[in-house]
Design an enzyme around this catalytic site. Structure first.
Site, mmCIF file in Angstrom:
data_model
loop_
_atom_site.group_PDB
_atom_site.id
_atom_site.type_symbol
_atom_site.label_atom_id
_atom_site.label_comp_id
_atom_site.label_asym_id
_atom_site.label_seq_id
_atom_site.Cartn_x
_atom_site.Cartn_y
_atom_site.Cartn_z
ATOM 1 N N HIS A 1 -21.335 144.078 44.246
ATOM 2 C CA HIS A 1 -21.991 143.310 43.772
ATOM 3 C C HIS A 1 -22.909 142.573 44.538
ATOM 4 O O HIS A 1 -23.244 141.276 44.484
ATOM 5 C CB HIS A 1 -20.645 142.552 43.430
ATOM 6 C CG HIS A 1 -20.165 142.586 42.026
ATOM 7 N ND1 HIS A 1 -20.013 142.600 40.850
ATOM 8 C CD2 HIS A 1 -19.134 143.214 42.423
ATOM 9 C CE1 HIS A 1 -19.452 142.519 40.211
ATOM 10 N NE2 HIS A 1 -19.118 143.420 40.955
ATOM 11 N N LYS B 1 -22.346 126.542 39.233
ATOM 12 C CA LYS B 1 -21.800 128.058 40.231
ATOM 13 C C LYS B 1 -21.590 127.832 41.556
ATOM 14 O O LYS B 1 -21.540 126.593 41.577
ATOM 15 C CB LYS B 1 -23.374 128.721 40.192
ATOM 16 C CG LYS B 1 -24.793 127.931 41.086
ATOM 17 C CD LYS B 1 -25.857 128.951 41.110
ATOM 18 C CE LYS B 1 -26.666 128.934 39.327
ATOM 19 N NZ LYS B 1 -26.655 130.741 38.892
ATOM 20 N N ARG B 2 -21.004 128.311 42.289
ATOM 21 C CA ARG B 2 -20.603 128.252 43.589
ATOM 22 C C ARG B 2 -22.080 127.633 44.523
ATOM 23 O O ARG B 2 -22.366 128.053 44.260
ATOM 24 C CB ARG B 2 -20.012 129.975 43.960
ATOM 25 C CG ARG B 2 -18.745 130.486 43.960
ATOM 26 C CD ARG B 2 -18.110 129.075 43.730
ATOM 27 N NE ARG B 2 -16.987 128.664 45.216
ATOM 28 C CZ ARG B 2 -16.613 129.166 45.448
ATOM 29 N NH1 ARG B 2 -15.583 130.293 45.544
ATOM 30 N NH2 ARG B 2 -16.029 129.407 46.869
ATOM 31 N N LYS C 1 -28.317 130.433 46.334
ATOM 32 C CA LYS C 1 -28.252 129.768 45.336
ATOM 33 C C LYS C 1 -28.979 128.429 45.076
ATOM 34 O O LYS C 1 -29.537 127.805 43.802
ATOM 35 C CB LYS C 1 -26.910 129.855 44.195
ATOM 36 C CG LYS C 1 -26.804 131.000 44.473
ATOM 37 C CD LYS C 1 -24.422 130.660 43.694
ATOM 38 C CE LYS C 1 -23.981 131.843 43.819
ATOM 39 N NZ LYS C 1 -24.155 132.446 42.408
ATOM 40 N N THR D 1 -24.451 135.767 35.781
ATOM 41 C CA THR D 1 -23.847 135.399 34.718
ATOM 42 C C THR D 1 -23.307 134.158 33.935
ATOM 43 O O THR D 1 -23.738 134.478 32.185
ATOM 44 C CB THR D 1 -22.763 136.222 34.746
ATOM 45 O OG1 THR D 1 -20.963 135.641 35.150
ATOM 46 C CG2 THR D 1 -22.536 137.260 35.048
ATOM 47 N N LYS E 1 -24.358 132.961 29.443
ATOM 48 C CA LYS E 1 -23.971 131.561 29.244
ATOM 49 C C LYS E 1 -24.914 131.201 28.291
ATOM 50 O O LYS E 1 -24.129 130.609 27.315
ATOM 51 C CB LYS E 1 -22.538 131.942 30.189
ATOM 52 C CG LYS E 1 -21.948 132.658 30.333
ATOM 53 C CD LYS E 1 -21.419 132.470 31.204
ATOM 54 C CE LYS E 1 -20.191 132.699 32.288
ATOM 55 N NZ LYS E 1 -19.658 132.122 33.098
HETATM 56 C C1 LIG Z 1 -19.937 132.539 34.402
HETATM 57 C C2 LIG Z 1 -19.250 131.768 36.099
HETATM 58 C C3 LIG Z 1 -19.597 131.817 37.231
HETATM 59 C C4 LIG Z 1 -20.707 132.146 37.626
HETATM 60 O O1 LIG Z 1 -21.867 131.421 37.724
HETATM 61 P P1 LIG Z 1 -23.288 132.028 37.979
HETATM 62 O O2 LIG Z 1 -24.222 131.228 37.395
HETATM 63 O O3 LIG Z 1 -23.739 133.432 37.940
HETATM 64 O O4 LIG Z 1 -23.047 132.185 40.165
HETATM 65 C C5 LIG Z 1 -19.391 130.976 38.286
HETATM 66 N N1 LIG Z 1 -17.686 130.436 37.951
HETATM 67 C C6 LIG Z 1 -17.400 130.447 37.001
HETATM 68 C C7 LIG Z 1 -16.591 129.207 36.035
HETATM 69 C C8 LIG Z 1 -17.892 130.723 35.258
HETATM 70 O O5 LIG Z 1 -17.562 130.880 33.904
#
Ligand SMILES: *Cc1c(COP(=O)(O)O)cnc(C)c1O
Length: 760
Positions: A321, A500-501, A506, A607, A611
Site C-alpha cells: 500500500h 481523508k486522513r 495529501k 478509495t 466513492k
Molecule cells: C474511504 C475512506 C477513507 C479513504 O479516503 P482516501 O481519500 O482514499 O484517503 C478514509 N476514511 C474514511 C472514513 C473513508 O470512508
C-alpha cells in the site's frame, strides 16, 4: 414494497425479543431499545448462517478493518431491510434515528482499513469462503474534538454491552518469551446478500482489557498483557510505542496462525496440505510476521523446513500500500528478540536462504540488523500486488525494481474498489432510486451495468432530477452539520470537499492556500459567481506535528472567515469534527467537487475518489493513484486534472532539485504563503504552530505544494466557473456515475480470486 406477511413475521420476532430482553411490549420500547433489538436479531440471524463451502478458504489478515456502522448493511444482507423500515415506521421511527444509537466500530485509521472492510463485504457478496483476521481495539484510533483551533484526542470506546461482537469461547496462547497472553477470539458476522451464507471477521482480544484512560489517550505501554488491544497503532514516535506495535502484530499473527492450523485440522487435513486448503492475503506489512510464525508452527508439528516454507509460500500473498521504500516497515531484530524470541531463528534461516540463493537481492536482515518486513512477504509469498495501475507500475520499475527483476511473475495489479452497497445503495437512497428507475435493479449485483445510464445523458428531465437529488443531499448534510456542530451551511453554494486522513502528501495545505487565495480575492472585490463552501474532514496522527499544524491553519481560517461579514456570504470553510465512516456516508452524497490533490506518485490508489465519483461528484485531482484510471474512464471533459506528473515528480526527488523558495517568490504565491503569518491569523491562532508551517512551506515543502499551487488554483477556478452551466455539469455528473462501476470492490475481489486465491 415488502409483503405484509414478511413485515408481520419480523415484527413478531421483535415482539418476543422485546419481552425476553426488556420484559416490555415492542411498542413501549425506547428507540435505543429498538436499536438493540434489531442488533440482537441481526447478530443472531447472521451468526446462525452457514459459511460458504469450498476446498479452500481465504484468511484476509489486516491490522485494521474500518467497518462503519453495520445495522443497515446487515439488514440489507439479511434481506429484511425494507421490512425493518416498515416495522419501524409502524412504531413511528426512522432507521436513521435508530442508527444514531449504533457506535461505529473504531478498528481502522483510514483508507487501508476501509478497503479491508469493503473487501470483506465483497468476499461475502460473491459467495466466497473467506474470513478477516485482526485485533479488537477497545478505544479505537481516537475521538477527535476541536479545541482552541486544534485537534484534541480522546479515547473512542465503542464496545457496548450489546454489540456486533460474538464471544466464540475459543482462545489461543500467544507466547512472548517470558510471559504468555491468551488471545480470546471474538467474531463479527459478515452476512452476504442473496446467498444465505455468512463469513466472519475474527478479532483477537486480551482477557482483561486495559481500563479506559482517565484523560486523553495516554496509557502504560509497558503493561503489555492488558494494553495489547487498547488503541489502534499507539503513538509510535517513541521506542515503547514502536515496541508495542510489534507486540500487537505478533499477537494478531500468532493467534491467527493457530486458528488457521486448528481449522485445517478440524477439516481433517495436516499442515503439509496447507496450500491446497488455505489462501492468505497479507494486507500491507503489519501482518508479515505471519510467514515465519506459520513456518515455525508447522515445523513444530513435524514438517520439514523445506516443505513448511513451500506450503507457506504457496498460501501467502502480499498487498503493498505504500510507494516509498522508506515507508515500508523495518523492525530491529532486537525488538523481535524481545517480543517473540522463538521467531528469530526462523527469520534468520529465511534470511540466510535468500542471501545464498540471491546474493544480489536486498537482504531481509540488513547490515543494521533491521528486518525488512515487506521482503519477507516478497521472497516467501507467491504474489505481490499494488492497488492501482500507476502504483503497481511504480513498484515494478522504481521502488521494488530489484524484486521485480527477480520475480516478475509474482507482481500483479489489483486496482482498489469500494462496496457500492454501502457507498451508493445505502448512503444515497435518492440517487440509488434514480438509477433503478432508469436501468432496473441489476446494477446492485453488477455495477458495470451502470453504463446504461449514458442513454440519459441528453435527457433534460434526468439531468434536472440529478441536480435536484444533489441539492437534497446537500440539504440533508446541512441539517446534520447543524445538529452535530451547530454550523450553518449554505446549500446553494458549491460544496468542495476534501475528506481523508491529514497527511502532508495529501496536501490539505495546498487547499488551505487556495482558501487564502479566494479570501484575498473576495477582499479585493472579486466575487465568485456563487458562494463556495470548502469542507475538510480527517484526523492527524497524534504524533504527526506538521499535519496538526495544517489542521490548525484550517480551523483558524474557518474562524477568520466566519467572522468577516465581507467574506462570509461568499466563502465558508468547515472542518468536520471526528471524520469517520458515518460522516463520510453523509458527506459523499452531498459533494460537488471531490478534492484528490495528492502529490503525483504518492497516493497508492485512494478509495475516497471512487466513492465520490459514484455519487456524482466531479474530481479535481492530480494524475495520481486511481485518479489516473478515473481520468481514463471519464475522459478529459469530465474531470479536472492538474499538476506535475508522477515521472516528473520522481525525477525531482531523484535529482533533489525541487526548491520551494523559487516558487515562494513568485508574485502569485508569496502573498498566499505569507498570509499564514498575517496579523489577522496570528490574532486567532498559535504563532508557534503557524510559523512552523510557514517555514516548512517556504524552505522544505517536501510534498511540493508550491510546485502545483498555481496550476491547482487555475484548475479549481475552471471547475467553479463550469459549475455555473448547470446542464453541462449535470452531464459530467451522470457520466461519472455511469462509468464508476469499474471501481466496485466486487470487481477487485473477483480479480483477487481469479488471479491469486483461486478459491473456486
Ligand atoms: C474511504 C475512506 C477513507 C479513504 O479516503 P482516501 O481519500 O482514499 O484517503 C478514509 N476514511 C474514511 C472514513 C473513508 O470512508
Amino acid at each position: 414494497m415488502p409483503e405484509r406477511k414478511c413485515i408481520m413475521k419480523l415484527k413478531s420476532r421483535l415482539e418476543s425479543l422485546a419481552q425476553n430482553s426488556f420484559a416490555l411490549p415492542l411498542i413501549d420500547c425506547s428507540p435505543q431499545q429498538v436499536f438493540e433489538l434489531l442488533l440482537i436479531l441481526c447478530r443472531n440471524l447472521a451468526y446462525e448462517r452457514p459459511a460458504p463451502k469450498g476446498e479452500k478458504k481465504l484468511y484476509y489478515f489486516s491490522a485494521e478493518f474500518l467497518l462503519g456502522k453495520l445495522l443497515s448493511n446487515n439488514l440489507l444482507a439479511l434481506g429484511i431491510y425494507d421490512e425493518a423500515k416498515a416495522v419501524l415506521s409502524d412504531l413511528g421511527l426512522e432507521l436513521s434515528e435508530i442508527e444514531d444509537f449504533e457506535p461505529e466500530p473504531s478498528l481502522g485509521n483510514g483508507g487501508l482499513g476501509r478497503l479491508a472492510a469493503c473487501f470483506l463485504d465483497s468476499i461475502a457478496a460473491l459467495g466466497l469462503w473467506g474470513d478477516g483476521v485482526g485485533l479488537n481495539y477497545h478505544y479505537g484510533l481516537f475521538f477527535q474534538r476541536f479545541e482552541n483551533h486544534k485537534q484534541g484526542e480522546y479515547p473512542n470506546p465503542w464496545i457496548k454491552p450489546q454489540s456486533w461482537l460474538v464471544e466464540t469461547g475459543l482462545s489461543f496462547p500467544v507466547s512472548f518469551g517470558s510471559f504468555t497472553v491468551n488471545a480470546q477470539l471474538k467474531d463479527i458476522s459478515i452476512p452476504s446478500a442473496g446467498t444465505g451464507l455468512s463469513n466472519r471477521l475474527h478479532l483477537f482480544d486480551v482477557e482483561e482489557p486495559y481500563p479506559l484512560p482517565l484523560s486523553g489517550i495516554d496509557f502504560d505501554k509497558s503493561d503489555i498483557p492488558h494494553c495489547l488491544t487498547a488503541f489502534l497503532y499507539p503513538d509510535d514516535s517513541d521506542e515503547k510505542g514502536r515496541l508495542l506495535r510489534v507486540y500487537q502484530q505478533y499477537f494478531m499473527v500468532s493467534a491467527g496462525a493457530q486458528l488457521i492450523l486448528k481449522e485445517l485440522d478440524d477439516k481433517g487435513f495436516s499442515p503439509e496440505n496447507l496450500a491446497d486448503h488455505v489462501s492468505i492475503q497479507i494486507n500491507d506489512t503489519h501482518p508479515s510476521m505471519l510467514i515465519p510464525e506459520l513456518i515455525r508452527l508447522m515445523v513444530d508439528r513435524g514438517l520439514s523446513m523445506d516443505s513448511a516454507i513451500e506450503q507457506v509460500r504457496q498460501s501467502c500473498a502480499y498487498t503493498n500500500h505504500a510507494i516509498l521504500a522508506e515507508a515500508l516497515e523495518k523492525w530491529p531484530l532486537d525488538f523481535i528478540e524481545t517480543v517473540a524470541p522463538q521467531l528469530v531463528p526462523i527469520i534468520q534461516e529465511l534470511d540466510l536462504r535468500v542471501k545464498k540463493a540471491h546474493p544480489e537481492s536486498p537482504p531481509i536482515i540488513d547490515e543494521d540488523e533491521l528486518v525488512h518486513m515487506a521482503y519477507l512477504d516478497i521472497h516467501y509469498g507467491h504474489s505481490i500486488n499494488g492497488v492501482a495501475a500507476l502504483h503497481t507500475d511504480i513498484l515494478k520499475h522504481t521502488e521494488l525494481a530489484p524484486f521485480y527483476s527477480l520475480y516478475p511473475e509474482k507482481f500483479n495489479n489489483k486496482t482498489n474498489g469500494v462496496s457500492f452497497r454501502r457507498w451508493l445503495e445505502v448512503c444515497n437512497p435518492l440517487l440509488s432510486g434514480f438509477i433503478t428507475k432508469r436501468i432496473g435493479e441489476g446494477w446492485k449485483k453488477d455495477t458495470s451495468i451502470l453504463t446504461y445510464l449514458e442513454d440519459f445523458v441528453d435527457d433534460k428531465d434526468s439531468l434536472n432530477e440529478l441536480l435536484a437529488i444533489k441539492s437534497e443531499n446537500k440539504r440533508r448534510l446541512k441539517q446534520e452539520i447543524f445538529r452535530l456542530q451547530g454550523a450553518h451551511l449554505n446549500e446553494n453554494s458549491v460544496f468542495d470537499i476534501q475528506i481523508k486522513r491529514f497527511h502532508e502528501y495529501k496536501r490539505q495545505q495546498m487547499n488551505a492556500l487556495y482558501v487564502i487565495y479566494k479570501y484575498l480575492e473576495i477582499k479585493e472585490g472579486n466575487l465568485p459567481p456563487r458562494p463556495i463552501t470548502v469542507i475538510f474532514g480527517g484526523k492527524a496522527a497524534p504524533a504527526y506535528t506538521m499535519a496538526k499544524h495544517i489542521i490548525h491553519l484550517i480551523l483558524c481560517l474557518q474562524s477568520l472567515i466566519e467572522n468577516d461579514p465581507a467574506v462570509s456570504p461568499w466563502l465558508q470553510v468547515l472542518m468536520v469534527e471526528n471524520y469517520n465512516v458515518s460522516k463520510a456516508e453523509l458527506l459523499i452524497p452531498a459533494c460537488d467537487i471531490s478534492e484528490q490533490i495528492s502529490l503525483a506518485s504518492k497516493e497508492a490508489s485512494g478509495t475516497g475518489n471512487m466513492k465520490l465519483m459514484a455519487n456524482g461528484a466531479i474530481t479535481l485531482g492530480t494524475m495520481d493513484g486511481a485518479n489516473v484510471e478515473i481520468a481514463d474512464l471519464v475522459g478529459a471533459e469530465n474531470i479536472y486534472t492538474f499538476g506535475k506528473s508522477s515521472p516528473q515528480v520522481i525525477k525531482l526527488y531523484a535529482e533533489e532539485s525541487y526548491e520551494p523558495l523559487e516558487f515562494y517568490h513568485r508574485s502569485a504565491i508569496e502573498p498566499l504563503v505569507d498570509f499564514i503569518l498575517s496579523p489577522e491569523l496570528l490574532a486567532i491562532g498559535d504563532p508557534l504552530a503557524l510559523t512552523a508551517l510557514w517555514k516548512d512551506l517556504k524552505h522544505k515543502d517536501w510534498f511540493m505544494s508550491l510546485l502545483d499551487l498555481e496550476d491547482y488554483i487555475a484548475a479549481k477556478e475552471k471547475a467553479l466557473s463550469d459549475y455555473e452551466n448547470r446542464e453541462a455539469w449535470a452531464k459530467k455528473m451522470l457520466i461519472n456515475i455511469a462509468r464508476s462501476g469499474f471501481f466496485s470492490s466486487d470487481r477487485s475481489i473477483a480479480q483477487y480470486n481469479e488471479e491469486i486465491w483461486q478459491l473456486c
